[in-house]
Design a protein around this motif. Structure first.
Motif, PDB file in Angstrom:
ATOM      1  N   ALA A  68       0.957  -1.234   0.089  1.00 28.37           N
ATOM      2  CA  ALA A  68      -0.025   0.095   0.061  1.00 28.37           C
ATOM      3  C   ALA A  68       0.797   1.263   0.048  1.00 28.37           C
ATOM      4  CB  ALA A  68      -0.925   0.002   1.269  1.00 28.37           C
ATOM      5  N   GLU A  69       0.553   2.331  -0.549  1.00 31.51           N
ATOM      6  CA  GLU A  69       1.017   3.642  -0.633  1.00 31.51           C
ATOM      7  C   GLU A  69       0.744   4.258   0.834  1.00 31.51           C
ATOM      8  OE1 GLU A  69       0.045   5.359  -4.050  1.00 31.51           O
ATOM      9  OE2 GLU A  69       1.459   4.841  -5.355  1.00 31.51           O
ATOM     10  N   ARG A  70       1.246   5.463   0.792  1.00 32.24           N
ATOM     11  CA  ARG A  70       0.986   6.227   2.236  1.00 32.24           C
ATOM     12  C   ARG A  70      -0.434   6.632   2.136  1.00 32.24           C
ATOM     13  NH1 ARG A  70       4.520   9.244   4.998  1.00 32.24           N
ATOM     14  NH2 ARG A  70       6.739   8.878   4.420  1.00 32.24           N
ATOM     15  N   GLY A  71      -1.195   6.267   3.398  1.00 32.07           N
ATOM     16  CA  GLY A  71      -2.721   6.784   3.363  1.00 32.07           C
ATOM     17  C   GLY A  71      -3.719   6.243   2.502  1.00 32.07           C
ATOM     18  N   GLU A  72      -3.166   4.937   1.996  1.00 30.59           N
ATOM     19  CA  GLU A  72      -4.188   4.336   1.023  1.00 30.59           C
ATOM     20  C   GLU A  72      -5.255   3.630   1.415  1.00 30.59           C
ATOM     21  OE1 GLU A  72      -4.007   1.872  -3.364  1.00 30.59           O
ATOM     22  OE2 GLU A  72      -2.248   2.056  -1.950  1.00 30.59           O
ATOM     23  N   PHE A  73      -5.200   2.966   2.857  1.00 24.79           N
ATOM     24  CA  PHE A  73      -6.299   2.482   3.451  1.00 24.79           C
ATOM     25  C   PHE A  73      -7.368   3.597   3.657  1.00 24.79           C
ATOM     26  CE2 PHE A  73      -2.932  -0.527   4.358  1.00 24.79           C
ATOM     27  CZ  PHE A  73      -3.796  -1.815   4.193  1.00 24.79           C
ATOM     28  N   THR A  74      -7.126   4.819   4.294  1.00 22.47           N
ATOM     29  CA  THR A  74      -7.962   5.695   4.460  1.00 22.47           C
ATOM     30  C   THR A  74      -8.383   6.357   3.145  1.00 22.47           C
ATOM     31  OG1 THR A  74      -6.717   6.306   6.527  1.00 22.47           O
ATOM     32  CG2 THR A  74      -8.290   7.911   5.727  1.00 22.47           C
ATOM     33  N   LYS A  75      -7.681   6.329   2.042  1.00 23.33           N
ATOM     34  CA  LYS A  75      -7.990   6.859   0.874  1.00 23.33           C
ATOM     35  C   LYS A  75      -9.000   6.069   0.103  1.00 23.33           C
ATOM     36  CE  LYS A  75      -6.062   8.717  -3.518  1.00 23.33           C
ATOM     37  NZ  LYS A  75      -4.930   8.734  -4.184  1.00 23.33           N
ATOM     38  N   ARG A  76      -8.965   4.750   0.428  1.00 23.25           N
ATOM     39  CA  ARG A  76     -10.019   3.723  -0.316  1.00 23.25           C
ATOM     40  C   ARG A  76     -11.244   4.284   0.636  1.00 23.25           C
ATOM     41  NH1 ARG A  76      -7.981  -1.751  -2.580  1.00 23.25           N
ATOM     42  NH2 ARG A  76      -6.476  -0.843  -3.838  1.00 23.25           N
ATOM     43  N   ALA A  77     -11.194   4.356   2.018  1.00 19.81           N
ATOM     44  CA  ALA A  77     -12.475   4.870   2.604  1.00 19.81           C
ATOM     45  C   ALA A  77     -13.141   5.933   2.127  1.00 19.81           C
ATOM     46  CB  ALA A  77     -12.057   4.805   4.090  1.00 19.81           C
ATOM     47  N   ILE A 133     -16.035   7.559   4.529  1.00 21.61           N
ATOM     48  CA  ILE A 133     -15.921   8.901   5.173  1.00 21.61           C
ATOM     49  C   ILE A 133     -15.834   9.895   4.039  1.00 21.61           C
ATOM     50  CG2 ILE A 133     -14.843   7.795   7.386  1.00 21.61           C
ATOM     51  CD1 ILE A 133     -12.081   8.354   5.864  1.00 21.61           C
ATOM     52  N   ASP A 134     -15.899  11.060   4.471  1.00 19.13           N
ATOM     53  CA  ASP A 134     -15.758  12.096   3.657  1.00 19.13           C
ATOM     54  C   ASP A 134     -14.320  12.618   3.891  1.00 19.13           C
ATOM     55  OD1 ASP A 134     -15.550  13.977   5.692  1.00 19.13           O
ATOM     56  OD2 ASP A 134     -17.668  14.928   5.358  1.00 19.13           O
ATOM     57  N   LEU A 135     -13.725  13.835   3.231  1.00 19.50           N
ATOM     58  CA  LEU A 135     -12.453  14.224   3.031  1.00 19.50           C
ATOM     59  C   LEU A 135     -11.968  14.995   4.561  1.00 19.50           C
ATOM     60  CD1 LEU A 135      -9.924  14.261   1.294  1.00 19.50           C
ATOM     61  CD2 LEU A 135     -10.655  16.350   0.624  1.00 19.50           C
ATOM     62  N   SER A 136     -12.917  15.500   5.127  1.00 24.40           N
ATOM     63  CA  SER A 136     -12.540  16.220   6.444  1.00 24.40           C
ATOM     64  C   SER A 136     -12.463  15.019   7.607  1.00 24.40           C
ATOM     65  CB  SER A 136     -13.556  17.257   6.708  1.00 24.40           C
ATOM     66  OG  SER A 136     -14.943  16.528   7.063  1.00 24.40           O
ATOM     67  N   GLN A 137     -13.201  13.947   7.447  1.00 26.67           N
ATOM     68  CA  GLN A 137     -13.161  12.738   8.467  1.00 26.67           C
ATOM     69  C   GLN A 137     -11.832  12.242   8.238  1.00 26.67           C
ATOM     70  OE1 GLN A 137     -17.101  11.136   7.155  1.00 26.67           O
ATOM     71  NE2 GLN A 137     -17.273  10.981   9.452  1.00 26.67           N
ATOM     72  N   ALA A 138     -11.496  12.102   6.796  1.00 26.35           N
ATOM     73  CA  ALA A 138     -10.295  11.287   6.577  1.00 26.35           C
ATOM     74  C   ALA A 138      -8.988  12.121   7.088  1.00 26.35           C
ATOM     75  CB  ALA A 138     -10.005  11.394   4.992  1.00 26.35           C
ATOM     76  N   GLU A 139      -9.003  13.409   7.029  1.00 29.34           N
ATOM     77  CA  GLU A 139      -8.093  14.480   7.782  1.00 29.34           C
ATOM     78  C   GLU A 139      -8.193  14.024   9.327  1.00 29.34           C
ATOM     79  OE1 GLU A 139      -7.456  18.243   5.213  1.00 29.34           O
ATOM     80  OE2 GLU A 139      -9.528  17.730   5.570  1.00 29.34           O
ATOM     81  N   GLN A 174     -16.424  18.423  -3.802  1.00 24.35           N
ATOM     82  CA  GLN A 174     -15.893  19.045  -5.137  1.00 24.35           C
ATOM     83  C   GLN A 174     -14.508  19.342  -4.710  1.00 24.35           C
ATOM     84  OE1 GLN A 174     -19.751  21.970  -5.278  1.00 24.35           O
ATOM     85  NE2 GLN A 174     -18.294  22.077  -7.010  1.00 24.35           N
ATOM     86  N   VAL A 175     -13.663  18.466  -5.388  1.00 21.50           N
ATOM     87  CA  VAL A 175     -12.005  18.711  -4.868  1.00 21.50           C
ATOM     88  C   VAL A 175     -11.471  18.129  -6.152  1.00 21.50           C
ATOM     89  CG1 VAL A 175     -12.253  16.384  -3.713  1.00 21.50           C
ATOM     90  CG2 VAL A 175     -10.406  18.661  -3.178  1.00 21.50           C
ATOM     91  N   SER A 176     -10.277  18.580  -6.157  1.00 18.21           N
ATOM     92  CA  SER A 176      -9.165  18.193  -7.192  1.00 18.21           C
ATOM     93  C   SER A 176      -8.385  16.974  -6.784  1.00 18.21           C
ATOM     94  CB  SER A 176      -8.234  19.390  -7.734  1.00 18.21           C
ATOM     95  OG  SER A 176      -7.336  19.487  -6.843  1.00 18.21           O
ATOM     96  N   GLU A 177      -7.842  16.074  -7.825  1.00 18.84           N
ATOM     97  CA  GLU A 177      -6.975  15.028  -7.673  1.00 18.84           C
ATOM     98  C   GLU A 177      -5.663  15.498  -6.821  1.00 18.84           C
ATOM     99  OE1 GLU A 177      -4.487  11.698 -10.181  1.00 18.84           O
ATOM    100  OE2 GLU A 177      -5.884  13.118 -11.067  1.00 18.84           O
ATOM    101  N   GLU A 178      -5.204  16.658  -7.267  1.00 22.89           N
ATOM    102  CA  GLU A 178      -4.255  17.126  -6.546  1.00 22.89           C
ATOM    103  C   GLU A 178      -4.187  17.219  -4.986  1.00 22.89           C
ATOM    104  OE1 GLU A 178      -3.888  17.720 -10.871  1.00 22.89           O
ATOM    105  OE2 GLU A 178      -5.375  18.548  -9.215  1.00 22.89           O
ATOM    106  N   ILE A 179      -5.498  17.673  -4.797  1.00 27.60           N
ATOM    107  CA  ILE A 179      -5.668  18.031  -3.237  1.00 27.60           C
ATOM    108  C   ILE A 179      -5.755  16.663  -2.634  1.00 27.60           C
ATOM    109  CG2 ILE A 179      -7.257  18.827  -1.579  1.00 27.60           C
ATOM    110  CD1 ILE A 179      -7.796  21.214  -3.525  1.00 27.60           C
ATOM    111  N   ILE A 180      -6.509  15.867  -3.364  1.00 26.39           N
ATOM    112  CA  ILE A 180      -6.626  14.466  -2.741  1.00 26.39           C
ATOM    113  C   ILE A 180      -5.128  13.638  -2.528  1.00 26.39           C
ATOM    114  CG2 ILE A 180      -7.502  12.111  -3.238  1.00 26.39           C
ATOM    115  CD1 ILE A 180      -9.772  13.879  -2.443  1.00 26.39           C
ATOM    116  N   ASN A 181      -4.415  13.804  -3.377  1.00 26.92           N
ATOM    117  CA  ASN A 181      -3.035  13.172  -3.140  1.00 26.92           C
ATOM    118  C   ASN A 181      -2.294  13.963  -2.011  1.00 26.92           C
ATOM    119  OD1 ASN A 181      -3.790  11.111  -5.184  1.00 26.92           O
ATOM    120  ND2 ASN A 181      -3.027  12.511  -6.891  1.00 26.92           N
ATOM    121  N   GLU A 182      -2.435  15.208  -2.128  1.00 28.66           N
ATOM    122  CA  GLU A 182      -1.550  15.931  -0.941  1.00 28.66           C
ATOM    123  C   GLU A 182      -2.143  15.654   0.216  1.00 28.66           C
ATOM    124  OE1 GLU A 182      -0.973  20.600   0.432  1.00 28.66           O
ATOM    125  OE2 GLU A 182      -1.967  20.277  -1.609  1.00 28.66           O
TER     126      GLU A 182
END
Length: 462
Positions: A115-124, A130-136, A445-453
């Motif tokens: 797995a890559e960094r944070g990939e388990f949470t990214k899959r969630a 979960i949404d992005l703020s919950q992932a953070e 509504q968020v870009s792929e770059e922000i997701i990856n960051e």
């Protein structure tokens, strides 16, 4: 919705516990091949029948030669009732890195990839668990430095921030629909009322502004309240740090200029994380090393959230004390009169500025006298200077704040237009921009770059 670097059909694996020796180490696997990998690598003891979401005792074996690698526990969790929303397995091994690496390699050989960094949470997130703020919030919880900071992260993980943002967005969506109806079917609706629309937007703006006040607190609870200890040489700054910590962290001698570099230590006081920074004595440097130490101290003072200005209570206040006091004006400051056990001679009235408006504490770092008063003064100064509690126990991070600022700017623009131009189509543009900015907080509504960051900030295995 997003371009995904790796297919969600991949099965991923990683060591989920910190590297190093420990009582227990966990290998986590998520994806469509999880059940197959579990069957290949784990043999339950006493013929135990595998059930989803139940820990089973048994042996982890190498499927190539059936050699037993470790005795432990394992759990298979069937989708969708898992963190990632996929089939998940966990192997609970003894915390040996040799064993963990063996098991990790076996899961890879059985069909998973690392797995890559944070990939388990990214899959969630991608699987809408979960949404992005919950992932953070997950990473905020992992990195929490105080129980109170962890509590804020848990609140966000529970979706409190998401709930408030979605509530604001829903109100704006309704208003956006009304505006578009006015634009497209103006003959079928009553005349557009700019005053009513402006009042509705003002209420939403007021709610968002209340949230924005908590942004500095997020930084403080994650990185600590930068509290610099300054004063001329030999007033007892390092002794004060040691006394607060209850340990000999900084070297203390009777020779002035002992401290050359900044020394940082974290300490919790009244639920708040203080990051104390002991610095070199300010004043005229005697050599190059001391000159560098003074420069570093002045730099730390300029960047600090709070300043503790230490003077020697047993001596009269001199010109250097006054100069240091004048420098510590950018942030809230405490005047600490140290060495009170030697007698109080210093007259604070000689300091330039309104000393009566700041907190003054007389202490003895050597005997520990009145250190509790200093801690109380620090807590009071922090609470007075910073908003340390957000609405609904929610704190915003820097990304949330940036999105919120954009949303508020758009709403303010819309309100200005409503007061001057009675044109719904212009206002609709501003509301659309506000919706987009709020949507970035939750990830709607968020870009792929922000997701990856965001997910690149995680560790592997989370």
């Amino acid at each position: 919705m997003f371009h995904v670097k790796h297919s969600l059909e991949d099965t991923i694996t990683a060591i989920a516990t910190p590297l190093g020796e420990g009582g227990v180490g966990i290998i986590r696997v998520s994806g469509p091949s999880a059940h197959s990998i579990f069957s290949q690598l784990f043999i339950t003891s006493n013929g135990y029948k595998l059930e989803s979401h139940h820990l089973a005792h048994g042996w982890i074996v190498d499927p190539l030669n059936q050699v037993k690698i470790d005795e432990g526990m394992a759990c298979f969790m069937a989708a969708p009732k898992t963190f990632t929303g996929e089939d998940v397995i966990e192997f609970h091994c003894h915390g040996s890195m040799v064993v963990l690496r063996q098991v990790l390699n076996m899961t890879i050989n059985a069909g998973a990839r690392l797995a890559e960094r944070g990939e388990f949470t990214k899959r969630a997130f991608l699987n809408h668990k979960i949404d992005l703020s919950q992932a953070e919030a997950v990473i905020d919880l992992v990195k929490a430095i105080t129980p109170r900071g962890a509590g804020y992260a848990v609140n966000q993980l529970m979706g409190r921030l998401s709930k408030e943002i979605k509530s604001a967005r829903q109100k704006l969506i309704v208003m956006q629909a009304e505006l578009e109806a006015q634009i497209d079917f103006s003959d079928d609706f009553p005349p557009f009322n700019a005053d009513i629309m402006a009042k509705k937007l003002s209420l939403i703006l007021k709610e968002l502004k209340a949230f924005s006040l908590s942004a500095p607190a997020n930084r403080i609870f994650h990185h600590g309240l930068a509290t610099v200890i300054v004063g001329r040489p030999n007033v007892g700054k390092s002794s004060l740090l040691n006394a607060l910590l209850g340990e000999e962290r900084a070297i203390v001698t009777e020779i002035p200029g002992t401290t050359r570099d900044a020394i940082e230590e974290m300490m919790e006081i009244d639920g708040l994380p203080f990051r104390f920074i002991d610095t070199a004595g300010l004043g005229e440097a005697k050599d190059r090393a001391e000159e560098l130490g003074v420069a570093r101290a002045e730099k730390e003072l300029a960047a600090a959230d709070l300043a503790i200005v230490v003077i020697d209570a047993s001596q009269p206040i001199d010109l250097v004390d006054m100069q240091i006091w004048e420098k510590a004006t950018r942030q809230p400051r405490l005047l600490v009169m140290n060495k009170a056990d030697l007698g109080v001679v210093a007259n604070c009235a000689s300091l330039v500025g309104a000393v009566d408006k700041c907190r003054t504490v007389i202490v003895s770092a050597g005997t520990g006298e009145r250190l509790d008063d200093l801690k109380k003064a620090l807590s009071a100064a922090a609470k007075e200077a910073f908003v340390l509690e957000g609405p609904h126990e929610i704190l915003l991070n820097a990304r949330h704040q940036a999105c919120l600022n954009r949303a508020m700017a758009s709403l303010e623009s819309a309100i200005r237009f409503l007061s001057t131009i009675n044109e719904p189509d212009i206002v609709a543009i501003d509301i659309k921009e506000a919706l987009g900015a709020l949507g970035e907080i939750s990830g709607e509504q968020v870009s792929e770059e922000i997701i990856n960051e965001i997910f690149n900030r995680f560790c592997v295995g989370k």
